[in-house]
Scaffold this active site. Structure first.
Site, mmCIF file in Angstrom:
data_model
loop_
_atom_site.group_PDB
_atom_site.id
_atom_site.type_symbol
_atom_site.label_atom_id
_atom_site.label_comp_id
_atom_site.label_asym_id
_atom_site.label_seq_id
_atom_site.Cartn_x
_atom_site.Cartn_y
_atom_site.Cartn_z
ATOM 1 N N ASP A 1 44.944 46.296 36.458
ATOM 2 C CA ASP A 1 44.034 47.416 36.701
ATOM 3 C C ASP A 1 43.464 47.382 38.119
ATOM 4 O O ASP A 1 43.611 46.392 38.841
ATOM 5 C CB ASP A 1 42.848 47.354 35.719
ATOM 6 C CG ASP A 1 43.272 47.737 34.312
ATOM 7 O OD1 ASP A 1 44.481 47.921 34.082
ATOM 8 O OD2 ASP A 1 42.384 47.845 33.447
ATOM 9 N N HIS B 1 43.908 42.111 36.990
ATOM 10 C CA HIS B 1 43.545 43.048 38.061
ATOM 11 C C HIS B 1 44.305 42.675 39.326
ATOM 12 O O HIS B 1 44.287 41.518 39.729
ATOM 13 C CB HIS B 1 42.034 43.022 38.276
ATOM 14 C CG HIS B 1 41.275 43.441 37.059
ATOM 15 N ND1 HIS B 1 41.039 42.579 36.003
ATOM 16 C CD2 HIS B 1 40.743 44.630 36.704
ATOM 17 C CE1 HIS B 1 40.388 43.234 35.051
ATOM 18 N NE2 HIS B 1 40.191 44.476 35.444
HETATM 19 ZN ZN ZN Z 1 39.090 48.665 35.867
#
Ligand code: ZN
Length: 462
Positions: free
Chosen positions: A267, A413
């Protein structure tokens, strides 16, 4: 003199009876292999979908009641030859079995045509067209026409399914093209009343296709788009029009539905140097991941985003500026999603159909709005907490310590160096453990047996 006339009439009547008798009992439409050859050649010549070249060869198998003609083009490649021979064998077998069920004594013929096309140096396409005839009033009548297509990877020798060859948006693209193509090419009288049903953007359509170096050719069964008398229809879309819909490298990958699979997701990108490092690692191991991008980062980090898409990674929507979507109005949510999809399209040439709401925060309204933007929502099953610990060892452990990883979705991430470092451990380790890395849409497809449904929320499998 009278006697002569009577004898003549009797003789003529006998002749007539004899003729009728032979017509009734002599039901063979072709009486020998020569006549069958001629019949089969005519049938093969009628075809429009394949353009046979001089290197074709036809085998004829004549039998009084059931004859076959099989045409093949000469093509190199052991895998494709094996696949073709096996499929043709299956077709012949099932036709013989079907005739046994019919139980009547009529003459039947099965005319099989097949062709192979190259797709760069990556794959070969095979199409097999089967026409079956049955005798009716001493004529061979076309009973059924069917076309089957297969795509085979030159690297693995395995079959490639449409979902492996195309991005999930390919049907939408093909559907749009088809609407235009058929209205322009055929007069309205030829098209069936419900023809649009067969070019709609759904699972049933666009499954029969061939990829060539210059185009993607889709086939439509007889009696679907147009009147039955038109037979099978084909539609050629130039390759440049389909580029965004074809997976660039995934074509080399083969997903075994029976082997464990896992989806890695990143993400908050696109993420510059750390993401480039992750992509290097994925590429090295022939793996893919799904990246959920933020719209407001697309301009600054377009290069890695483009590369991820080119590698066959899946690109998802992670909102424009990372708000808690459940706190926003429907209008604001739409704005967050649309702007992001536009930005992603601008950079990568693909429009996401998957969205991960920031923080995993969602409500009915959020999921519905995601659906109204032609997307589905997806969460995760393993939270590595990489953003919190920023510790490669701990990130790796969170994956390693999970018992059965099959069907799991890992959350990381792509904007942290520590995550890149952890990925360099996780990706090869998963490979060693026998896990196939797949994209989110592939995971859903293989684990639920259906392509992802717009407006749905997915989080775990099974
Ligand atoms: Zn996020």
């Amino acid at each position: 003199m009278k006697k002569f006339w009577i004898i003549l009439i009797i003789l003529l009547a006998l002749c007539g009876m004899f003729y009728a008798f032979t017509r009734i009992y002599d039901t063979d439409v072709y009486k020998n292999s020569e006549e069958f050859r001629e019949f089969a050649d005519n049938s093969l010549a009628e075809e429009q979908f394949f353009t046979p070249d001089e290197y074709t060869q036809t085998e004829y198998e004549y039998d009084k009641k059931l004859s076959f003609a099989i045409r093949k083009d000469q093509y190199s490649g052991e895998d494709i030859s094996k696949l073709r021979d096996n499929r043709i064998k299956d077709i012949v077998k099932s036709f013989i079995a079907k005739q046994a069920v019919e139980g009547d004594d009529r003459t039947r013929a099965c005319i099989i045509d097949s062709t192979v096309r190259d797709w760069d140096n990556e794959a070969q396409s095979l199409a097999i067209c089967v026409k079956t005839y049955v005798e009716q009033d001493r004529e061979m009548v076309l009973e059924d026409t069917d076309i089957k297509t297969f795509l085979i990877s030159l690297q693995t020798g395995e079959e490639i399914k449409p979902i492996q060859a195309f991005n999930i948006n390919y049907r939408a693209k093909a559907s749009k093209f088809a609407a235009d193509y058929f209205t322009k090419t055929y007069s309205p009288e030829v098209l069936n009343e419900d023809w649009e049903k067969y070019i709609a953007d759904n699972d049933e359509n666009f499954n029969k296709f061939m990829m060539t170096d210059s185009a993607v050719i889709f086939y439509f069964d007889e009696g679907t788009v147009a009147d039955e008398s038109e037979g099978i229809l084909s539609m050629t879309i130039p390759r440049r029009n389909m580029l965004q819909a074809i997976r660039p490298l995934v074509i080399d990958r083969y997903i075994d539905p029976d082997k464990p699979m896992i989806a890695i997701t990143y993400d908050d990108g696109p993420g510059g140097a750390s993401e480039a490092r992750i992509l290097d690692c994925l590429e090295k191991h022939g793996s893919v991941a799904t990246f959920f991008y933020m719209g407001n980062r697309m301009e600054g980090f377009g290069e890695t985003a483009r590369r991820a898409a080119q590698m066959g990674c899946e690109i998802g929507n992670h909102s424009w500026s990372h708000p808690q979507l459940s706190l926003l109005s429907k209008k604001k949510i739409k704005e967050q999603l649309e702007k992001t999809n536009d930005a992603i399209y601008e950079v990568t040439g693909t429009v996401p159909d998957v969205c991960r709401p920031p923080y995993g925060d969602y409500s009915d309204k959020v999921v519905k709005t995601i659906g109204s933007e032609d997307m589905y929502a997806v969460l995760w099953t393993i939270d590595t907490l990489d953003w919190k610990t920023r510790n490669p060892k701990k990130i790796f452990k969170s994956v390693k310590n999970t018992k059965n990883l099959d069907g799991k979705i890992i959350l990381m991430h792509s904007i942290y160096d520590e995550t890149a470092k952890a990925s360099e451990k996780i990706i090869p380790w998963l490979e060693e453990q026998g896990y196939q890395t797949v994209t989110i849409s592939e995971l859903i497809k293989y684990k639920t047996g259906k392509t992802p449904q717009e407006g749905k929320l997915y989080r775990s499998f099974p």
